[in-house]
Design a protein around this motif. Structure first.
Motif, short mmCIF file in Angstrom:
data_model
loop_
_atom_site.label_atom_id
_atom_site.label_comp_id
_atom_site.label_asym_id
_atom_site.label_seq_id
_atom_site.Cartn_x
_atom_site.Cartn_y
_atom_site.Cartn_z
N ALA A 1 4.08 3.89 -7.15
CA ALA A 1 3.45 5.03 -7.79
C ALA A 1 4.43 5.64 -8.79
N VAL B 1 0.83 -1.20 0.00
CA VAL B 1 0.00 0.00 0.00
C VAL B 1 0.87 1.25 0.00
N THR C 1 1.21 4.26 -2.94
CA THR C 1 0.81 5.64 -2.63
C THR C 1 2.00 6.59 -2.52
#
Length: 251
Positions: A97, A65, A69
């Motif tokens: 990302a 995660v 991000t």
């Protein structure tokens, strides 16, 4: 403490809270799953094994995660108190990302392999094993740490054709089935493995155990410290021993 985790509490206070939280969760899990309000040490150990694996799975999920991000490998390593290279090894294949600061390292900048080595760790204590593995990977230059829980499993690993031959063996004397003492004898008697450097890392301070280890050709004897910080310093000492040892002893 990593700079992104500023807190009004000290590290020792956070560590005590974490210990209390794990203890409480282990008690409740034992009561619910094993119906063992007065669980013995082995049951508590089994519960902690489940919790340790759950933490590993949860950490991998949170790393994924964080990467998605905007976090990069240096930030993931800092959050888990490890190096960038160790974070890459622990959580490979993350989807990052698409920003300049969060992309994985380019292929022309791989982790350095200079001076790295493989370790066979003979340790049955889950907590000590985790700390030793983490320390060798993040405080030192170990490339891979394969842990087994007793001397018999260690000899099986060393004799298996599919196993990677370790560059260093780290052994606790007080392991089950085939003890560390018996393993040292077996290693010394086997011409195929007796040249592998061996470090004894154990709780025993008995002079007889120290003498026995060196009589059986152990290269170093390290007593496990009680404090985690001192434990990691001992791990760094093992890494330094391996790299400072004569080349003939480390090949």
């Amino acid at each position: 403490m990593p700079r992104d985790f500023a807190s009004a509490l000290t590290e020792d206070e956070i560590a005590r809270l974490a210990d209390a939280a794990v203890d409480d969760l282990a008690r409740r899990l034992a009561d619910r799953v094993f119906d063992a309000g007065d669980a013995g040490a082995l049951t508590r150990l089994r519960i902690l094994a489940y919790l340790g694996r759950a933490v590993e799975r949860r950490a991998a999920g949170e790393a994924a995660v964080a990467a998605a991000t905007g976090a990069n490998y240096p930030q993931l390593g800092e959050a888990w108190w490890m190096s960038r290279q160790a974070a890459r090894q622990r959580w490979p294949g993350l989807v990052f990302a698409a920003t300049p600061d969060s992309r994985p390292l380019p292929e022309d900048d791989p982790p350095s392999t200079a001076g790295v080595y493989d370790v066979l760790l003979v340790e049955d204590d889950l907590a000590d094993g985790f700390l030793i593995e983490e320390g060798l990977r993040t405080q030192g230059r170990a490339r891979a740490v394969h842990r087994v829980e007793d001397g018999a499993a260690a000899m099986d690993y060393l004799r298996a054709a599919s196993s990677t031959r370790p560059d260093l063996i780290v052994v606790d004397l007080n392991v089950p089935r085939m003890s560390g003492r018996e393993l040292l004898t077996a290693l010394n008697d086997d011409p195929n493995v007796r040249a592998i450097p061996v470090v004894v890392l154990t709780n025993s301070t008995a002079p007889a155990d120290v003498a026995m280890a060196f009589d059986l050709q152990a290269n170093a004897y390290v007593t496990k410290p009680a404090r985690a910080e001192d434990f990691l310093s001992a791990i760094r000492g093992i890494d330094a021993f391996f790299h400072d040892a004569p080349a003939s002893a480390a090949t």
